[in-house]
Design a protein around this motif. Structure first.
Motif, PDB file in Angstrom:
ATOM      1  N   MET A   1       0.831  -1.206   0.000  1.00  0.00           N
ATOM      2  CA  MET A   1       0.000   0.000   0.000  1.00  0.00           C
ATOM      3  C   MET A   1       0.864   1.253   0.000  1.00  0.00           C
ATOM      4  O   MET A   1       0.546   2.244  -0.653  1.00  0.00           O
ATOM      5  CB  MET A   1      -0.926  -0.006   1.223  1.00  0.00           C
ATOM      6  N   GLY A   2       1.982   1.178   0.711  1.00  0.00           N
ATOM      7  CA  GLY A   2       2.890   2.321   0.820  1.00  0.00           C
ATOM      8  C   GLY A   2       3.516   2.742  -0.500  1.00  0.00           C
ATOM      9  O   GLY A   2       3.880   3.910  -0.677  1.00  0.00           O
ATOM     10  N   ILE A   3       3.628   1.799  -1.436  1.00  0.00           N
ATOM     11  CA  ILE A   3       4.191   2.161  -2.746  1.00  0.00           C
ATOM     12  C   ILE A   3       3.095   2.348  -3.791  1.00  0.00           C
ATOM     13  O   ILE A   3       3.374   2.562  -4.976  1.00  0.00           O
ATOM     14  CB  ILE A   3       5.232   1.134  -3.244  1.00  0.00           C
ATOM     15  N   GLY A   4       1.829   2.260  -3.359  1.00  0.00           N
ATOM     16  CA  GLY A   4       0.723   2.517  -4.272  1.00  0.00           C
ATOM     17  C   GLY A   4       0.245   1.314  -5.057  1.00  0.00           C
ATOM     18  O   GLY A   4      -0.367   1.462  -6.116  1.00  0.00           O
ATOM     19  N   LEU A   5       0.516   0.109  -4.555  1.00  0.00           N
ATOM     20  CA  LEU A   5       0.074  -1.110  -5.234  1.00  0.00           C
ATOM     21  C   LEU A   5      -1.312  -1.511  -4.721  1.00  0.00           C
ATOM     22  O   LEU A   5      -1.508  -1.609  -3.514  1.00  0.00           O
ATOM     23  CB  LEU A   5       1.078  -2.243  -4.963  1.00  0.00           C
ATOM     24  N   PRO A   6      -2.285  -1.730  -5.615  1.00  0.00           N
ATOM     25  CA  PRO A   6      -3.602  -2.185  -5.156  1.00  0.00           C
ATOM     26  C   PRO A   6      -3.482  -3.521  -4.413  1.00  0.00           C
ATOM     27  O   PRO A   6      -2.727  -4.394  -4.840  1.00  0.00           O
ATOM     28  CB  PRO A   6      -4.389  -2.364  -6.463  1.00  0.00           C
ATOM     29  N   VAL A   7      -4.219  -3.671  -3.319  1.00  0.00           N
ATOM     30  CA  VAL A   7      -4.149  -4.902  -2.527  1.00  0.00           C
ATOM     31  C   VAL A   7      -5.523  -5.567  -2.437  1.00  0.00           C
ATOM     32  O   VAL A   7      -6.545  -4.898  -2.321  1.00  0.00           O
ATOM     33  CB  VAL A   7      -3.590  -4.653  -1.099  1.00  0.00           C
ATOM     34  N   ILE A   8      -5.506  -6.902  -2.515  1.00  0.00           N
ATOM     35  CA  ILE A   8      -6.714  -7.708  -2.338  1.00  0.00           C
ATOM     36  C   ILE A   8      -6.413  -8.680  -1.200  1.00  0.00           C
ATOM     37  O   ILE A   8      -5.511  -9.504  -1.313  1.00  0.00           O
ATOM     38  CB  ILE A   8      -7.073  -8.494  -3.609  1.00  0.00           C
ATOM     39  N   CYS A   9      -7.151  -8.557  -0.098  1.00  0.00           N
ATOM     40  CA  CYS A   9      -6.804  -9.319   1.109  1.00  0.00           C
ATOM     41  C   CYS A   9      -7.982 -10.132   1.640  1.00  0.00           C
ATOM     42  O   CYS A   9      -9.142  -9.794   1.418  1.00  0.00           O
ATOM     43  CB  CYS A   9      -6.345  -8.363   2.211  1.00  0.00           C
ATOM     44  N   SER A  10      -7.635 -11.180   2.377  1.00  0.00           N
ATOM     45  CA  SER A  10      -8.643 -12.027   3.013  1.00  0.00           C
ATOM     46  C   SER A  10      -9.374 -11.269   4.114  1.00  0.00           C
ATOM     47  O   SER A  10      -8.878 -10.272   4.651  1.00  0.00           O
ATOM     48  CB  SER A  10      -7.982 -13.281   3.584  1.00  0.00           C
ATOM     49  N   ASP A  11     -10.542 -11.771   4.439  1.00  0.00           N
ATOM     50  CA  ASP A  11     -11.415 -11.130   5.419  1.00  0.00           C
ATOM     51  C   ASP A  11     -11.028 -11.555   6.841  1.00  0.00           C
ATOM     52  O   ASP A  11     -11.679 -12.404   7.451  1.00  0.00           O
ATOM     53  CB  ASP A  11     -12.866 -11.521   5.104  1.00  0.00           C
ATOM     54  N   ILE A  12      -9.953 -10.970   7.348  1.00  0.00           N
ATOM     55  CA  ILE A  12      -9.513 -11.233   8.725  1.00  0.00           C
ATOM     56  C   ILE A  12      -9.330  -9.897   9.440  1.00  0.00           C
ATOM     57  O   ILE A  12      -9.201  -8.847   8.794  1.00  0.00           O
ATOM     58  CB  ILE A  12      -8.209 -12.072   8.785  1.00  0.00           C
ATOM     59  N   GLU A  13      -9.304  -9.942  10.750  1.00  0.00           N
ATOM     60  CA  GLU A  13      -9.262  -8.717  11.559  1.00  0.00           C
ATOM     61  C   GLU A  13      -8.071  -7.823  11.215  1.00  0.00           C
ATOM     62  O   GLU A  13      -8.207  -6.601  11.100  1.00  0.00           O
ATOM     63  CB  GLU A  13      -9.220  -9.089  13.050  1.00  0.00           C
ATOM     64  N   ALA A  14      -6.892  -8.431  11.042  1.00  0.00           N
ATOM     65  CA  ALA A  14      -5.685  -7.647  10.763  1.00  0.00           C
ATOM     66  C   ALA A  14      -5.828  -6.822   9.487  1.00  0.00           C
ATOM     67  O   ALA A  14      -5.343  -5.697   9.407  1.00  0.00           O
ATOM     68  CB  ALA A  14      -4.470  -8.572  10.659  1.00  0.00           C
ATOM     69  N   HIS A  15      -6.502  -7.383   8.486  1.00  0.00           N
ATOM     70  CA  HIS A  15      -6.698  -6.664   7.216  1.00  0.00           C
ATOM     71  C   HIS A  15      -7.831  -5.649   7.319  1.00  0.00           C
ATOM     72  O   HIS A  15      -7.724  -4.534   6.813  1.00  0.00           O
ATOM     73  CB  HIS A  15      -6.991  -7.651   6.086  1.00  0.00           C
ATOM     74  N   ASN A  16      -8.902  -6.033   8.002  1.00  0.00           N
ATOM     75  CA  ASN A  16     -10.042  -5.116   8.155  1.00  0.00           C
ATOM     76  C   ASN A  16      -9.682  -3.864   8.943  1.00  0.00           C
ATOM     77  O   ASN A  16     -10.339  -2.825   8.800  1.00  0.00           O
ATOM     78  CB  ASN A  16     -11.217  -5.838   8.826  1.00  0.00           C
ATOM     79  N   SER A  17      -8.650  -3.966   9.769  1.00  0.00           N
ATOM     80  CA  SER A  17      -8.257  -2.800  10.575  1.00  0.00           C
ATOM     81  C   SER A  17      -7.547  -1.722   9.744  1.00  0.00           C
ATOM     82  O   SER A  17      -7.456  -0.576  10.166  1.00  0.00           O
ATOM     83  CB  SER A  17      -7.346  -3.240  11.733  1.00  0.00           C
TER      84      SER A  17
ATOM     85  N   ARG B   1      -4.925   5.872  -3.686  1.00  0.00           N
ATOM     86  CA  ARG B   1      -5.605   6.157  -2.422  1.00  0.00           C
ATOM     87  C   ARG B   1      -4.951   5.400  -1.266  1.00  0.00           C
ATOM     88  O   ARG B   1      -4.863   5.901  -0.147  1.00  0.00           O
ATOM     89  CB  ARG B   1      -7.097   5.808  -2.526  1.00  0.00           C
ATOM     90  N   ALA B   2      -4.474   4.175  -1.565  1.00  0.00           N
ATOM     91  CA  ALA B   2      -3.778   3.386  -0.541  1.00  0.00           C
ATOM     92  C   ALA B   2      -2.491   4.089  -0.112  1.00  0.00           C
ATOM     93  O   ALA B   2      -2.175   4.148   1.083  1.00  0.00           O
ATOM     94  CB  ALA B   2      -3.461   1.995  -1.085  1.00  0.00           C
ATOM     95  N   LYS B   3      -1.773   4.621  -1.090  1.00  0.00           N
ATOM     96  CA  LYS B   3      -0.513   5.310  -0.805  1.00  0.00           C
ATOM     97  C   LYS B   3      -0.762   6.560   0.050  1.00  0.00           C
ATOM     98  O   LYS B   3      -0.038   6.832   1.016  1.00  0.00           O
ATOM     99  CB  LYS B   3       0.168   5.693  -2.122  1.00  0.00           C
ATOM    100  N   LYS B   4      -1.819   7.288  -0.300  1.00  0.00           N
ATOM    101  CA  LYS B   4      -2.177   8.495   0.458  1.00  0.00           C
ATOM    102  C   LYS B   4      -2.589   8.124   1.881  1.00  0.00           C
ATOM    103  O   LYS B   4      -2.196   8.771   2.856  1.00  0.00           O
ATOM    104  CB  LYS B   4      -3.320   9.222  -0.260  1.00  0.00           C
TER     105      LYS B   4
END
Length: 204
Positions: A117-133, A164-167
């Motif tokens: 995310m810090g370099i602006g790469l789109p991310v697709i993640c599993s539905d777990i607490e660590a990612h939802n946060s 938007r992730a990078k921002k």
């Protein structure tokens, strides 16, 4: 000067004409890579799954890696495994890719996701607490619940989400801001402790 995606791919030996979906991290069961391999069979040949990480882990050995190879022979031509590389080199692979897919079943602090995310790469993640946060669905990344959602997200991803992730990362996970938040938290705890001590002493 910043190197273009094309130049990075040439240097890293990656194909220029593929949509590269990358996963970084140890190749172990909790990373749940099966779900991506299942999806590969339903994607056309313009996609490549790049798996960057240690194939032979201390506790699991290479059993999981070998299981993936034997179970998904039909899509291995759409896959490239690269063994563990130094931390400073990981960012070049991320910058050379189009999407990070992180289907992990369990994470503490998902550093791979934050780095992407810090370099602006789109991310697709599993539905777990660590990612939802850290991920606001459809705003700074994507969350999927099953293989059908993963497939649809890959096909319909909006690359603007990377910006938007990078921002978001700059505002929320910048090292100065993180340090500032820790200091604010520390001061709150310090104040609370002082008030608790004062209350205890007045009671006695």
């Amino acid at each position: 000067a910043k190197e273009s995606k094309r130049v990075l791919r040439e240097k890293l030996g990656l194909p220029l004409n593929k949509k590269i979906m990358i996963h970084t991290g140890k190749i172990i069961p909790r990373k749940n890579l099966e779900i991506v391999f299942n999806t590969l069979g339903k994607l056309d040949d313009s996609y490549l799954f790049l798996v960057l990480g240690n194939k032979n882990e201390e506790y699991y050995g290479d059993k999981y890696y070998k299981k993936l190879l034997s179970s998904y022979k039909d899509v291995l031509y759409k896959t490239k495994f690269v063994d563990e590389v130094s931390m400073d080199k990981v960012k070049y692979y991320l910058k050379a890719s189009d999407i990070l897919i992180f289907p992990s079943l369990l994470e503490g602090s998902p550093n791979s996701v934050l780095e992407a995310m810090g370099i602006g790469l789109p991310v697709i993640c599993s539905d777990i607490e660590a990612h939802n946060s850290i991920i606001k669905e459809g705003f700074n990344g994507y969350i999927f619940k099953n293989k059908d959602e993963l497939l649809e997200t890959i096909k319909n991803i909006d690359i603007k989400i990377g910006k938007r992730a990078k921002k978001y990362m700059k505002l929320n996970h910048d090292i100065k801001n993180t340090a500032k938040k820790y200091m604010e938290l520390y001061r709150k705890w310090e104040k609370l402790l002082q008030e608790t001590y004062c209350l205890i002493f007045t009671m006695y």
